[in-house]
Design an enzyme around this catalytic site. Structure first.
Site, PDB file in Angstrom:
ATOM      1  N   THR A  35       0.862  -1.182   0.000  1.00 56.76           N
ATOM      2  CA  THR A  35       0.000   0.000   0.000  1.00 56.76           C
ATOM      3  C   THR A  35       0.903   1.239   0.000  1.00 56.76           C
ATOM      4  OG1 THR A  35      -0.199  -0.066   2.401  1.00 56.76           O
ATOM      5  CG2 THR A  35      -1.921  -1.187   1.129  1.00 56.76           C
ATOM      6  N   THR A  91       1.446   4.339   1.561  1.00 53.96           N
ATOM      7  CA  THR A  91       2.173   4.869   2.716  1.00 53.96           C
ATOM      8  C   THR A  91       3.076   3.808   3.324  1.00 53.96           C
ATOM      9  OG1 THR A  91       0.371   6.417   3.149  1.00 53.96           O
ATOM     10  CG2 THR A  91       1.919   6.020   4.960  1.00 53.96           C
ATOM     11  N   CYS A  92       2.607   2.586   3.360  1.00 54.28           N
ATOM     12  CA  CYS A  92       3.403   1.489   3.943  1.00 54.28           C
ATOM     13  C   CYS A  92       4.673   1.251   3.140  1.00 54.28           C
ATOM     14  CB  CYS A  92       2.569   0.214   4.000  1.00 54.28           C
ATOM     15  SG  CYS A  92       1.013   0.412   4.901  1.00 54.28           S
ATOM     16  N   SER A  93       4.544   1.255   1.806  1.00 59.28           N
ATOM     17  CA  SER A  93       5.682   0.950   0.930  1.00 59.28           C
ATOM     18  C   SER A  93       6.597   2.134   0.677  1.00 59.28           C
ATOM     19  CB  SER A  93       5.178   0.432  -0.422  1.00 59.28           C
ATOM     20  OG  SER A  93       4.638  -0.848  -0.276  1.00 59.28           O
ATOM     21  N   LEU A 150       7.763   1.429   5.895  1.00 55.25           N
ATOM     22  CA  LEU A 150       8.792   0.395   5.796  1.00 55.25           C
ATOM     23  C   LEU A 150      10.163   0.972   5.448  1.00 55.25           C
ATOM     24  CD1 LEU A 150       9.747  -2.574   5.764  1.00 55.25           C
ATOM     25  CD2 LEU A 150       8.913  -2.689   3.398  1.00 55.25           C
TER      26      LEU A 150
END
Length: 161
Positions: free
Chosen positions: A46, A48-50, A54
């Site tokens: 996703t 923001t996560c990627s 992270l």
């Protein structure tokens, strides 16, 4: 009820993704000894996560380790195949451990699940981070606005260590 500093990590059987395949792990055993950082994301791959959450932990892995942290673990409500692919894609293999909570049991036990059904994502993990020492939560960070990873990001963890 949401887990809080001073609480013990619940025991849930999950899959730890790796280049060699998935390994069954007990969260109680995984975090039983030493100092760990655990962060949760709504989903692998996703935006923001990627692009933010992270990468901050990957870039700061050595600095986090230098402050006595033995393992950095990310958890998402995804299967172990997706988590392994995300680790490869992000260049995070060997730096971050990828914990697959495919049914959301662990984040539910933590009280850090969120219903994202309106966005077509079902029940997922809230965005969070925590410091765990010998199975006990020492710090917990959550409450980022959608699209943000500051409260739960690597910079915050470094401040707390």
């Amino acid at each position: 009820m949401t887990i809080a500093p001073g609480d013990t990590i619940p025991d849930v059987q999950l899959k730890l993704a790796s280049a060699d395949g998935a390994k069954d792990v007990s969260t109680k055993e995984l975090f039983a000894s030493g100092r760990s950082v655990l962060f949760g994301v709504p989903g692998a791959f996703t935006p923001t996560c990627s692009n933010n959450h992270l990468p901050g932990f990957v870039e700061n892995r050595d600095a986090i380790g230098a402050r006595g942290v033995e393992r950095v673990v990310v958890v998402a409500v995804n299967d172990h195949h997706v988590m392994a692919a995300w680790a490869r894609f992000a260049g995070a293999e060997g730096k971050i451990e990828f914990l697959a909570d495919g049914n959301g049991e662990f984040v539910r036990a933590l009280g850090l699940d969120v219903d994202l059904a309106k966005a077509g994502m079902g029940v997922r993990s809230q965005r969070f981070s925590m410091i765990i020492e010998d199975g006990v939560v020492k710090e917990l960070n959550s409450g980022d606005a959608p699209g943000q990873a500051e409260i739960s990001g690597a910079a915050r963890i470094l401040e707390q260590l």
